[in-house]
Write an enzyme that holds these catalytic residues in place. Structure first.
Site, short mmCIF file in Angstrom:
data_model
loop_
_atom_site.label_atom_id
_atom_site.label_comp_id
_atom_site.label_asym_id
_atom_site.label_seq_id
_atom_site.Cartn_x
_atom_site.Cartn_y
_atom_site.Cartn_z
N HIS A 129 39.90 32.53 34.54
CA HIS A 129 40.74 33.33 35.44
C HIS A 129 40.42 33.33 36.93
CE1 HIS A 129 37.07 36.51 35.37
NE2 HIS A 129 36.67 35.35 35.32
N HIS A 130 39.47 32.17 37.25
CA HIS A 130 39.45 31.87 38.79
C HIS A 130 40.30 30.68 39.10
CE1 HIS A 130 36.08 34.62 38.60
NE2 HIS A 130 35.44 33.95 37.66
N ALA A 131 41.09 30.16 38.13
CA ALA A 131 41.78 28.98 38.48
C ALA A 131 43.14 29.26 39.28
CB ALA A 131 42.41 27.93 37.24
#
Ligand SMILES: [Zn+2]
Length: 323
Positions: A130-132
């Site tokens: 979820h940080h990409a």
């Protein structure tokens, strides 16, 4: 019928990378083995294999060509994965030993989304990056598997134009990459409960969250579950009142576990199980297909926490048709 998507290719074995990194890079295989121990051979009836790794062509749906070219170089890759010594490794070995398993897991998330749409409930034993962001990898996240799954379903007509997606992010970290991926996508609704005093501290991303629930450091399970129970039903009701929701995506990060060195919240194992089953129940009672991604979790117990949730789902719903 529940689908459990898993490939032995998910595990990362790179000259002891697990000693350089808080990430248990073999937790996927461990979760599968633990599930086999808990469920027995019946698990195979639910298994959906992963056919291949995701390609660059597919990743162009969610990432820029410049970014995909950049991470061919060890330095950029080491930065995104936050393992500085990796920058000195040969590029070919990183692509083969580290990036390839992540490509398999990214493909696995799209397969999981399709399985959820056709069967009602599906779990990928990896993924939840979820940080990409479209043009940047960070926080151990290279590829935006979540956005890719949504765009792939739309491209193949499994999600119709205007059909809503509910994204529930209960990983301890705020899902900033997902916010950037869906910054201008009004059909994706984001619910995010996260530790407000840890990475990523990004005000611009937080503004995109539809239901924003920052938590205090060391938030305990009783308080955590109270907030979740008070907020999630109303959030889902508000989405379903005027229009149907086509898919629920549950980011079930286990780094909320007490003692997790990065998550720094304080839920017990039974409280994490209660959290996960509550989320599934909320989707199921509304007849919304739902998929789960394990995301972060940096203790040696992480694989057991994942397996506990999946085994309960299999026991509770394994043979019943999903409405
Ligand atoms: Zn996390």
């Amino acid at each position: 019928m529940i689908s459990v998507v898993y490939s032995p290719r998910y595990d990362i074995r790179f000259f002891g990378v697990e000693r350089l990194h808080p990430f248990d890079s073999r937790k996927y295989g461990r979760a599968w083995e633990e599930l086999l121990r808990l469920i027995g051979p019946r698990l195979w009836q639910h298994h959906v294999p992963v056919d291949r790794a995701v390609t660059d062509e597919e990743l162009l749906l969610v990432h820029s060509a410049e970014y995909l070219a950049k991470i061919r170089h060890p330095k950029a890759l080491a930065t995104a994965l936050e393992v500085p010594p990796m920058r000195y490794a040969p590029g070919w070995s990183l692509r083969w030993k580290v990036v390839k398993p992540i490509r398999w897991a990214t493909r696995g998330t799209t397969i999981t989304a399709k399985a959820a749409m056709s069967g009602g409930v599906a779990v990928n034993l990896s993924g939840g990056y979820h940080h990409a962001k479209p043009d940047r990898g960070e926080g151990f996240c290279l590829f935006s598997d979540i956005a890719l799954a949504v765009r792939s379903l739309r491209a193949e007509g499994m999600l119709r134009e205007g059909q809503r997606v509910a994204y529930i992010d209960l990983d301890a970290h705020q899902g900033n990459g997902v916010c950037h991926q869906f910054m201008n996508d009004k059909d994706v609704f984001i619910f995010d409960m996260y530790n407000s005093v840890i990475y990523p501290f990004e005000p611009e991303a937080k503004q995109r969250i539809d239901c924003n629930l920052p938590l205090p450091r060391e938030c305990r399970g009783v308080e955590y579950l109270r907030i979740l129970r008070n907020s999630l039903p109303g959030f889902l009701d508000s989405l379903t009142r005027s229009q149907g929701v086509g898919l629920g995506i549950y980011n079930a990060g286990t780094d909320v576990f007490s003692g997790d060195p990065l998550g720094r919240l304080a839920l017990s194992a039974p409280e994490i199980l209660e959290r996960d089953l509550f989320v599934f129940d909320q989707f199921r009672t509304r007849g919304i297909p739902v998929m789960m991604l394990p995301s972060g979790g940096y203790t040696r117990e992480s694989y057991r926490l994942i397996a506990a949730t999946v085994s309960h789902l299999l026991e509770d719903l394994g043979t019943s048709p999903v409405s």
